[in-house]
Design a protein around this motif. Structure first.
Motif, PDB file in Angstrom:
ATOM      1  N   GLY A 196     -64.875   5.910  29.108  1.00  0.00           N
ATOM      2  CA  GLY A 196     -63.400   6.439  29.000  1.00  0.00           C
ATOM      3  C   GLY A 196     -63.257   7.418  28.038  1.00  0.00           C
ATOM      4  O   GLY A 196     -62.627   8.560  28.312  1.00  0.00           O
ATOM      5  N   VAL A 197     -63.841   7.516  26.810  1.00  0.00           N
ATOM      6  CA  VAL A 197     -63.667   8.498  25.705  1.00  0.00           C
ATOM      7  C   VAL A 197     -64.220   9.723  26.281  1.00  0.00           C
ATOM      8  O   VAL A 197     -63.824  10.949  26.052  1.00  0.00           O
ATOM      9  N   LEU A 198     -65.497   9.796  27.162  1.00  0.00           N
ATOM     10  CA  LEU A 198     -65.863  10.675  27.752  1.00  0.00           C
ATOM     11  C   LEU A 198     -65.236  11.486  28.534  1.00  0.00           C
ATOM     12  O   LEU A 198     -64.960  12.886  28.394  1.00  0.00           O
ATOM     13  N   ARG A 200     -55.127   1.790  25.796  1.00  0.00           N
ATOM     14  CA  ARG A 200     -55.051   0.505  25.716  1.00  0.00           C
ATOM     15  C   ARG A 200     -56.102  -0.349  24.760  1.00  0.00           C
ATOM     16  O   ARG A 200     -56.162  -1.265  23.994  1.00  0.00           O
ATOM     17  N   LYS A 201     -57.402   0.088  25.175  1.00  0.00           N
ATOM     18  CA  LYS A 201     -58.644  -0.440  24.773  1.00  0.00           C
ATOM     19  C   LYS A 201     -58.760  -0.484  23.166  1.00  0.00           C
ATOM     20  O   LYS A 201     -58.947  -1.195  22.366  1.00  0.00           O
ATOM     21  N   ASN A 202     -58.391   1.085  22.727  1.00  0.00           N
ATOM     22  CA  ASN A 202     -58.362   1.205  21.281  1.00  0.00           C
ATOM     23  C   ASN A 202     -57.561   0.373  20.512  1.00  0.00           C
ATOM     24  O   ASN A 202     -57.915  -0.108  19.585  1.00  0.00           O
ATOM     25  N   ALA A 260     -58.015   7.754  32.980  1.00  0.00           N
ATOM     26  CA  ALA A 260     -59.033   7.472  31.679  1.00  0.00           C
ATOM     27  C   ALA A 260     -58.062   7.361  30.423  1.00  0.00           C
ATOM     28  O   ALA A 260     -58.442   6.469  29.744  1.00  0.00           O
ATOM     29  N   ALA A 261     -57.178   8.327  30.196  1.00  0.00           N
ATOM     30  CA  ALA A 261     -56.328   7.966  28.851  1.00  0.00           C
ATOM     31  C   ALA A 261     -55.507   6.656  28.741  1.00  0.00           C
ATOM     32  O   ALA A 261     -55.346   6.083  27.602  1.00  0.00           O
ATOM     33  N   LEU A 262     -55.018   6.311  30.134  1.00  0.00           N
ATOM     34  CA  LEU A 262     -54.451   5.038  29.784  1.00  0.00           C
ATOM     35  C   LEU A 262     -55.343   3.861  29.379  1.00  0.00           C
ATOM     36  O   LEU A 262     -54.917   2.969  28.651  1.00  0.00           O
TER      37      LEU A 262
END
Length: 459
Positions: free
Chosen positions: A253-255, A446-448, A440-442
Motif C-alpha cells: 500500500g505504501v508503494l 487506517r493500517k498506520n 491505497a491511501a485509505l
C-alpha cells in the motif's frame, strides 16, 4: 535567535530539539536545492543542448527523446538500488551520505566540463555522439540522484526520530528543503549566458550536504539520533527489501501511495513541457525557472503555515487523501478547459502550469512528509531496503510508465496533434490512476493508525 524563530512558527518543537532538526533541515536544504537545480537543468540540456540544430538535428529532437530517457531510467535505478542495498549492509547510515554524494559531485563536475567545452569551442568541437550521451547521462544521473539521495535522507531522518518528533518536526524540515529548492530553481531566472556554471553550483550544494551531515553526527549525542521503534537485527540480505514488499500488504500500500502519483504527474508534466518547447519566442530555461520557483515557493508557505496544522488537526489519513483529491479536481478542471476549445496555446500552457503548481506544491508540502511517516512503525530493512526500492525503483518505474504513455500519444513531425492527444487521452488515463491511488491511501492510513496505537513493527 534561531531557536526563537523556529519556535515562533513551530511552537510544538522543543528547545533541545531545535539544533538537531535545523541541521537535518539544512541537509535537506542542500539535497533538494541541488536536486531541483539539476532537475530543471536535465530538461534544459536534453531539450536544447544535447541535440543542437547546428549538428543537423530538428528543433523538436530533444523533446522526442524524453520518453526514451524515462524508459531506461528504471533500469539505471535498478543498478543503483542493488549497489545502495549492499552499501546499507556495509556502512553506518551517515557514511552513506559521504559515499553517494561524493560520487554525484564528481559526475556532475565532469558534465559541467563537457558543457563548458561546448560553450567555449562549439558543438562541433565536442561532437554529436558525446553531446547526445552527455544529455542522456545527465538526465539519468539526475533521476537517480533524486531517488537515492532523497530516499537516503528520509530513511536516515526517520530512523533518527520518534513518532512524536516526526509529527512535530518534519514540517520544519520540509520548509527548509523548500527554501533550497526555491534557491536552486531561481538560478535559471538569472538568464546565465551559459549553462555549465549552474552545474558547479549544484556541486557546491552536494559538498554542503556532506559537511552538514558530518557536523550533525559530531555535535548531536548518539542517544538523540534514535527512533522509539525497536528495529529488528537482520543478517545482510540484498533481497530483503524485495521479500518485504512481496509479503507485507502494508508496504504494498505504501508503494502505491508513494509512486502512483508519479504516473499521472509525469503525464501532466510532459503536457506542460511539450507545450513550452514548441511555443515560438518562449525562453524554455526561463519558463523552467519560473515553474521551479513558483512550485517551491507555494510549497514553502504551505509547509511553513499549514502542514503541521493539517497533520495535527486531521491526522495522517486525511493528509494522504488530500493530495490525490486535489490532483483529481485540478486535472478535471484542466480537461474541461481544454474541451471548451477557446484556449490559445499560451493560455493552455499557463493553465497546465497552474495544475502542476497545485499538484507539485501539495506533493512536497503535504504528501511527502505524510508518506514518510508511514515508515515510522517499520524495521530497519523496511526503512532502508524496502523504502529504497519503493522510492528509487518504484518511483522511476512509475515516471517511466507516465512518460511511455506520453510518448505513445506523440505523433512525430506533428507537435500540435501530439499536444491534443496528450491533453485529451493523457488526462483521462491520469484520472484512472488517481482512483487506484485513493483506495491505497485509505488502506495505508487506517493500517498506520492501528500499528502506531498497538506499538507494532512491520518487517
Amino acid at each position: 535567535m534561531i531557536t526563537g524563530v523556529v519556535q515562533f512558527f513551530y511552537p510544538e518543537i522543543k528547545r533541545e530539539e531545535v539544533k538537531k532538526y535545523c541541521l537535518l533541515g539544512l541537509a535537506f536544504f542542500f539535497t533538494i536545492g541541488a536536486y531541483w537545480l539539476l532537475r530543471l537543468l536535465k530538461d534544459a540540456v536534453l531539450f536544447k543542448l544535447a541535440f543542437p540544430v547546428a549538428l543537423g538535428y530538428s528543433s523538436d529532437e530533444g523533446r522526442l527523446w524524453y520518453p526514451f530517457a524515462k524508459a531506461i531510467s528504471p533500469w539505471v535505478v535498478l543498478g543503483v538500488v542493488v549497489i545502495y542495498t549492499k552499501l546499507v549492509d556495509m556502512f553506518e547510515k551517515h557514511k552513506l551520505f559521504y559515499i553517494i554524494a561524493s560520487f554525484y559531485t564528481l559526475a556532475f563536475a565532469v558534465i559541467a566540463t563537457i558543457l563548458f567545452c561546448q560553450a567555449e569551442y562549439g558543438s562541433e568541437f565536442v561532437g554529436a555522439p558525446l553531446l547526445k550521451y552527455t544529455g542522456l547521462a545527465n538526465y539519468l544521473l539526475t533521476e537517480s540522484l533524486g531517488s537515492v539521495l532523497v530516499a537516503l535522507f528520509w530513511s536516515f531522518t526517520v530512523s533518527s526520530s520518534t513518532s512524536d518528533q516526526a509529527k512535530r518536526t518534519f514540517p520544519l524540515i520540509v520548509a527548509l528543503g523548500q527554501i533550497g529548492s526555491i534557491g536552486g530553481s531561481s538560478l535559471l531566472l538569472m538568464k546565465f549566458s551559459q549553462t555549465w556554471p549552474l552545474f558547479l553550483v549544484a556541486v557546491i550544494f552536494l559538498a554542503g550536504l556532506i559537511l552538514t551531515i558530518r557536523y550533525l553526527m559530531n555535535s548531536i549525542p548518539a542517544d538523540q539520533m534514535k527512533s522509539d521503534k525497536e528495529e529488528k537485527k537482520a543478517k545482510p540480505d540484498m533481497l530483503g527489501g524485495i521479500k518485504l514488499l512481496l509479503t507485507e500488504p502494508y508496504l504494498v500500500g505504501v508503494l502505491v501511495v508513494s509512486t502512483f502519483y508519479e504516473i499521472a504527474g509525469t503525464i501532466v508534466d510532459y503536457q506542460m513541457k511539450s507545450q513550452a518547447a514548441i511555443i515560438q519566442g518562449l525562453d524554455f530555461n526561463w519558463f523552467l525557472g519560473i515553474f521551479g520557483v513558483a512550485v517551491n515557493g507555494l510549497a514553502f508557505f504551505m509547509a511553513l503555515l499549514g502542514t503541521s496544522k493539517l497533520m495535527k488537526r486531521y491526522g495522517i489519513q486525511i493528509c494522504l487523501l488530500l493530495y490525490p483529491v486535489s490532483f483529481a479536481i485540478s486535472l478535471v478542471s484542466l480537461y474541461m478547459y481544454y474541451q471548451t476549445g477557446v484556449a490559445t496555446p499560451l493560455n493552455l500552457l499557463w493553465a497546465t502550469f497552474g495544475v502542476m503548481l497545485i499538484v507539485k506544491a501539495a506533493s512536497y508540502a503535504v504528501n511527502n512528509p505524510a508518506k514518510e511517516m508511514m515508515y515510522i512503525p517499520t524495521s530497519k530493512d523496511a526503512k532502508f531496503k524496502a523504502k529504497g526500492i519503493i522510492d528509487m525503483l518504484g518511483g522511476r518505474t512509475a515516471k517511466a510508465s507516465g512518460a511511455q504513455i506520453g510518448g505513445a500519444l506523440n505523433i512525430k513531425g506533428n507537435p500540435a496533434a501530439s499536444i491534443h492527444n496528450l491533453m485529451f487521452y493523457g488526462s483521462l488515463i491520469g484520472l484512472g490512476v488517481i482512483g487506484v491511488w485513493v483506495m491505497a491511501a485509505l488502506y495505508v492510513g487506517r493500517k498506520n493508525q492501528q500499528l502506531v496505537k498497538n506499538n507494532e513493527i512491520i518487517g
